[in-house]
Design an enzyme around this catalytic site. Structure first.
Site, mmCIF file in Angstrom:
data_model
loop_
_atom_site.group_PDB
_atom_site.id
_atom_site.type_symbol
_atom_site.label_atom_id
_atom_site.label_comp_id
_atom_site.label_asym_id
_atom_site.label_seq_id
_atom_site.Cartn_x
_atom_site.Cartn_y
_atom_site.Cartn_z
ATOM 1 N N ASP A 50 0.835 -1.201 0.000
ATOM 2 C CA ASP A 50 0.000 0.000 0.000
ATOM 3 C C ASP A 50 0.870 1.251 0.000
ATOM 4 O OD1 ASP A 50 -2.360 1.439 0.020
ATOM 5 O OD2 ASP A 50 -2.600 1.371 2.191
ATOM 6 N N CYS A 73 -20.054 -12.891 -4.801
ATOM 7 C CA CYS A 73 -20.957 -11.965 -4.113
ATOM 8 C C CYS A 73 -22.415 -12.242 -4.460
ATOM 9 C CB CYS A 73 -20.615 -10.516 -4.479
ATOM 10 S SG CYS A 73 -19.148 -9.860 -3.648
ATOM 11 N N CYS A 84 -26.067 -10.345 -3.400
ATOM 12 C CA CYS A 84 -25.964 -9.637 -2.122
ATOM 13 C C CYS A 84 -25.557 -8.178 -2.336
ATOM 14 C CB CYS A 84 -24.940 -10.334 -1.225
ATOM 15 S SG CYS A 84 -24.696 -9.532 0.376
ATOM 16 N N CYS A 119 -23.325 -4.594 1.648
ATOM 17 C CA CYS A 119 -22.315 -3.544 1.854
ATOM 18 C C CYS A 119 -22.785 -2.199 1.306
ATOM 19 C CB CYS A 119 -20.983 -3.949 1.239
ATOM 20 S SG CYS A 119 -21.012 -4.314 -0.529
ATOM 21 N N CYS A 128 -16.428 8.377 1.605
ATOM 22 C CA CYS A 128 -16.032 7.244 2.445
ATOM 23 C C CYS A 128 -15.476 7.727 3.785
ATOM 24 C CB CYS A 128 -14.983 6.409 1.715
ATOM 25 S SG CYS A 128 -14.344 5.028 2.668
ATOM 26 N N CYS A 144 -18.822 -1.963 6.086
ATOM 27 C CA CYS A 144 -19.056 -2.827 4.922
ATOM 28 C C CYS A 144 -18.450 -4.215 5.134
ATOM 29 C CB CYS A 144 -18.536 -2.182 3.642
ATOM 30 S SG CYS A 144 -16.752 -1.874 3.613
ATOM 31 N N CYS A 150 -20.666 -8.020 5.878
ATOM 32 C CA CYS A 150 -20.426 -8.978 4.793
ATOM 33 C C CYS A 150 -20.555 -10.420 5.294
ATOM 34 C CB CYS A 150 -19.036 -8.761 4.203
ATOM 35 S SG CYS A 150 -18.632 -9.930 2.873
#
Length: 361
Positions: free
Chosen positions: A148, A202, A205, A208, A228, A258, A262
């Site tokens: 990152d 997913c 669904c 989230c 966000c 989120c 899940c």
């Protein structure tokens, strides 16, 4: 491009890689090709919509994020790695515990990943150890480690190498590990065998999208960072938009909603390393307790933590918003008096947030 030494079997080398990685605390290793051309259109559309907010470096790097060989010349493969971060002592039903924390306005909610040691440091060092083991086996080779920390399409690479699939919240999901993990990469000039991509699971669904407090997930697989809470409380260095403050609640650093909602995170795995165990008091602090930290204590308490990089001023800004939300909920616990006492010596930015907070209850 380096060529593997004569007699070295790529598949066998991948098995060794996984063993070295497991010894360093990683849970999974994959290998991706560097052709990410099919991801370029989506990246450009995301940037053109301004969804990156004030993260100007994302636009500055442009398509280099989708072109590993331009970022690190000579790269022909990307080794991808997953490291689970749920603290080792996390109890069953941890999601319910986190929801309960969010429902207590006077409590401070810090994203789970940030309660322990800075993951950048943990993963970078351990990925380098894996690279060193690889060099010992195949000889010197060109490589660069990322956590990152550069223009890398982490989720795309993770999906292509089988680490998981891109969930509708844009995070990587694994059928047997949910999404509570970090990603890291080693760009290499070795023609390692690629691993099979992950399939998406997913289905229909949309939990989230529905749970996001600020509706930042504007469509499946599309996040507007400007809305966000993780972006607003960590990356954004100015005033938090007034229209989004109430939705932030008591979240003072990041947001896990989120992930908490899940269904796949019922399989989330505990970390094997002590680095991600929560530091006192980040897993149980009240807003007032953290508000009392002066800059010296903030720096001391967050030494070696990812939280330190936002600085004391931004930390106080976030706390002021959460304290205002608590006042609106009818909870004081000394919050109003603490805000009033800090107002006179506050910066212009902080004073504006304090005044907003005082006007909430």
């Amino acid at each position: 491009m380096k060529v593997l030494k004569s007699g070295l079997d790529g598949a066998a080398l991948l098995v060794q890689l996984r063993g070295w990685a497991e010894a360093e605390g990683f849970s999974q290793i994959g290998v991706a090709d560097v052709d990410l051309g099919s991801a370029e259109a989506g990246l450009l559309a995301w940037l053109s919509n301004g969804f990156h907010g004030a993260m100007d470096y994302m636009a500055a790097h442009g398509l280099k994020r989708a072109r590993p060989a331009e970022l690190v010349p000579g790269t022909v493969r990307v080794i991808t790695a997953r490291m689970d971060y749920l603290p080792r002592a996390t109890p069953e039903g941890w999601q319910a515990i986190e929801w309960q924390r969010l429902a207590r306005p006077a409590d401070a909610a810090v994203s789970i990943y940030a309660r322990g040691r800075d993951y950048h440091k943990v993963l970078r060092n351990r990925l380098q150890h894996v690279a060193d083991k690889l060099a010992a086996a195949v000889g010197p080779f060109g490589h660069r480690v990322f956590t990152d920390s550069a223009p890398v399409l982490e989720v795309e690479l993770a999906s292509r190498s089988g680490i998981g699939w891109r969930g509708k919240h844009t995070l990587t999901l694994h059928r047997e590990a949910g999404s509570m993990f970090f990603l890291g990469e080693i760009y290499v000039d070795l023609p390692l065998p690629v691993t099979a991509p992950a399939q998406a699971h997913c289905g229909s669904c949309t939990a989230c999208l529905e749970v996001c407090p600020t509706q930042a997930i504007v469509a499946p697989y599309r996040l507007d960072a400007r809305r966000c809470i993780s972006y607003l409380t960590i990356e954004h260095d100015g005033a938090i938009p007034v229209e989004l403050r109430a939705a932030i609640g008591n979240r003072i650093y990041g947001c896990d909603d989120c992930q908490l909602v899940c269904p796949w995170n019922k399989y989330a795995r505990r970390a094997t390393l002590p680095d991600f165990d929560p530091r006192a008091p980040l897993g149980r602090a009240t807003l007032l307790e953290l508000w009392r930290w002066d800059e010296a204590e903030f720096l001391h308490r967050t030494e070696g933590s990812a939280i330190r990089r936002i600085g004391h001023a931004r930390w106080r800004r976030n706390l002021a918003v959460a304290m205002g939300n608590a006042l609106r909920a009818g909870v004081d616990d000394g919050l109003r008096a603490a805000l009033v006492a800090a107002r006179e010596g506050a910066s212009e930015l902080l004073r504006e947030h304090i005044d907003w907070a005082l006007g909430q209850g």
